[in-house]
Design a protein around this motif. Structure first.
Motif, mmCIF file in Angstrom:
data_model
loop_
_atom_site.group_PDB
_atom_site.id
_atom_site.type_symbol
_atom_site.label_atom_id
_atom_site.label_comp_id
_atom_site.label_asym_id
_atom_site.label_seq_id
_atom_site.Cartn_x
_atom_site.Cartn_y
_atom_site.Cartn_z
ATOM 1 N N ASN A 110 1.094 -1.206 -0.066
ATOM 2 C CA ASN A 110 0.219 -0.234 -0.156
ATOM 3 C C ASN A 110 0.098 1.190 0.141
ATOM 4 N N ARG A 111 2.524 0.942 -0.516
ATOM 5 C CA ARG A 111 3.061 2.203 -1.162
ATOM 6 C C ARG A 111 3.076 2.952 -2.388
ATOM 7 N N LEU A 112 3.105 3.979 -2.503
ATOM 8 C CA LEU A 112 3.396 4.341 -4.252
ATOM 9 C C LEU A 112 4.209 3.764 -4.109
ATOM 10 N N LEU A 113 4.952 3.430 -5.726
ATOM 11 C CA LEU A 113 5.405 3.193 -5.965
ATOM 12 C C LEU A 113 6.240 3.849 -7.598
ATOM 13 N N THR A 114 7.440 3.918 -7.215
ATOM 14 C CA THR A 114 8.217 4.410 -8.065
ATOM 15 C C THR A 114 9.242 3.234 -8.803
ATOM 16 N N THR A 115 9.800 2.698 -10.421
ATOM 17 C CA THR A 115 10.173 1.917 -10.318
ATOM 18 C C THR A 115 10.740 2.075 -11.674
ATOM 19 N N ILE A 116 12.009 1.311 -12.040
ATOM 20 C CA ILE A 116 13.162 1.764 -12.373
ATOM 21 C C ILE A 116 12.761 0.548 -14.017
ATOM 22 N N ARG A 117 13.010 0.721 -15.337
ATOM 23 C CA ARG A 117 12.340 -0.228 -16.603
ATOM 24 C C ARG A 117 14.128 -0.304 -16.936
ATOM 25 N N TYR A 118 14.815 -1.266 -17.387
ATOM 26 C CA TYR A 118 15.566 -1.892 -17.709
ATOM 27 C C TYR A 118 15.327 -2.452 -19.258
ATOM 28 N N PRO A 119 14.057 -1.991 -20.459
ATOM 29 C CA PRO A 119 13.695 -3.052 -21.309
ATOM 30 C C PRO A 119 15.228 -3.999 -21.622
ATOM 31 N N ASP A 120 16.475 -3.670 -22.118
ATOM 32 C CA ASP A 120 17.698 -4.425 -22.377
ATOM 33 C C ASP A 120 18.706 -4.384 -21.173
ATOM 34 N N GLY A 121 18.116 -4.996 -20.139
ATOM 35 C CA GLY A 121 19.068 -5.328 -19.149
ATOM 36 C C GLY A 121 19.936 -4.198 -18.402
ATOM 37 N N VAL A 122 20.896 -3.906 -17.442
ATOM 38 C CA VAL A 122 20.848 -2.364 -17.322
ATOM 39 C C VAL A 122 22.546 -1.532 -17.957
ATOM 40 N N ASN A 123 22.876 -2.294 -19.082
ATOM 41 C CA ASN A 123 24.217 -1.755 -19.826
ATOM 42 C C ASN A 123 22.868 -1.390 -20.804
ATOM 43 N N GLY A 124 21.805 -1.327 -20.843
ATOM 44 C CA GLY A 124 20.762 -0.387 -22.096
ATOM 45 C C GLY A 124 20.264 0.448 -21.323
ATOM 46 N N GLU A 125 19.716 1.471 -22.432
ATOM 47 C CA GLU A 125 18.307 2.776 -21.578
ATOM 48 C C GLU A 125 17.602 2.068 -20.913
#
Length: 300
Positions: free
Chosen positions: A53-68
């Motif tokens: 029940n906390r507001l979530l901010t997530t960070i997405r790496y569609p091509d893995g950690v070395n990508g955008e």
């Protein structure tokens, strides 16, 4: 055999499609999306009690950690029924409340989970006080020393505190509090303690917000603790090549720790089996009253 393009898993009665399970998300650590999913489902029971029940901010790496990468606060329009959300102002936040949601986010290549200091239902009442200790150099010693000095002060005030690594270079110190104070009230306390530390250890600690004015000192960040702001959740992975994890610590252990980056996804379950969930008491244990320290600070 070619690469698997899709795989389906069942969690809590829900079917979740995992696209490109063989994709390397952490190439240096050899962790594929499928591996990542397995790690997260194991860590989930320890991560989820804190993200409820906390507001979530997530960070997405569609091509893995070395990508955008990109930050995501708004829930994607197309989402499964098990994903709970809450609208705050113009943002439809995801609530990371269950294991299927965690698996769904893993499939979206969400590699970090940052959550608010408050529940979505009570925006101005933090559930804990948090100090974020941010080193200005790559050395761990100064931030370690700062955390231990902070711990001494909190002990002298009769407050129980729980340390964890950020999963990067810093440390964070949490104090579970009764859910009846405002952010304005907790800010008075964190500001007072941070400034006291900076005055007492002027060569070690600073409260300078601007990086260029900090020199080699450890920045005690008390400003991040505010409504709708977020911090990396305990047991959340970090998007670093070695797949580090924001890891709860014992105070004795912190005193002898050589680096905060030695805790990684592959070792986390074994660690929890050995030491237990070191944040369980922080999340579900007794809450501290801030009445005495608040009245003292307000008198100053």
């Amino acid at each position: 055999m070619g690469k698997k393009v899709k795989q389906t898993i069942q969690i809590d009665g829900y079917e979740i499609d995992i696209s490109n399970p063989d994709k390397l998300l952490f190439p240096q650590a050899g962790i594929t999306k499928w591996d990542y999913l397995l790690y997260l489902t194991q860590i989930g029971p320890y991560l989820l009690p804190y993200t409820q029940n906390r507001l979530l901010t997530t960070i997405r790496y569609p091509d893995g950690v070395n990508g955008e990468h990109f930050y995501q606060k708004n829930c994607p329009k197309k989402r499964p029924d098990f994903v709970e959300t809450v609208r705050v102002d113009e943002t439809e936040y995801i609530l990371l409340n269950n294991l299927p949601t965690l698996a769904w986010l893993a499939n979206l290549a969400c590699l970090e989970f940052h959550v608010s200091f408050h529940y979505a239902t009570n925006m101005n009442a933090p559930t804990e006080v948090v100090f974020d200790l941010d080193p200005s150099t790559s050395e761990f010693g100064p931030v370690q020393e700062t955390a231990l000095q902070l711990h001494q002060i909190l002990q002298s005030l009769g407050l129980h505190a729980f340390p964890k690594t950020s999963g990067a270079t810093g440390l964070q110190v949490y104090i579970p509090i009764e859910n009846r104070y405002t952010f304005d009230q907790t800010r008075k306390i964190t500001q007072f303690i941070a400034r006291y530390l900076a005055e007492r250890y002027p060569n070690l600690i600073t409260v300078e917000r601007l990086v260029k004015d900090r020199g080699n000192k450890v920045y005690v960040d008390y400003l991040q603790h505010w409504t709708k702001k977020t911090l990396i959740a305990p047991y959340s992975p970090r998007a670093r090549s070695s797949a580090t994890v924001s890891t709860p610590l014992e105070w004795d252990e912190l005193a002898h720790l050589s680096s905060p980056t030695e805790f990684t996804l592959p070792m986390m379950i074994e660690r929890i089996q050995q030491k237990g969930d070191l944040f369980a008491t922080m999340v579900q244990g007794p809450r501290e009253s801030l009445d005495d320290i608040l009245s003292f600070v307000e008198r100053q």
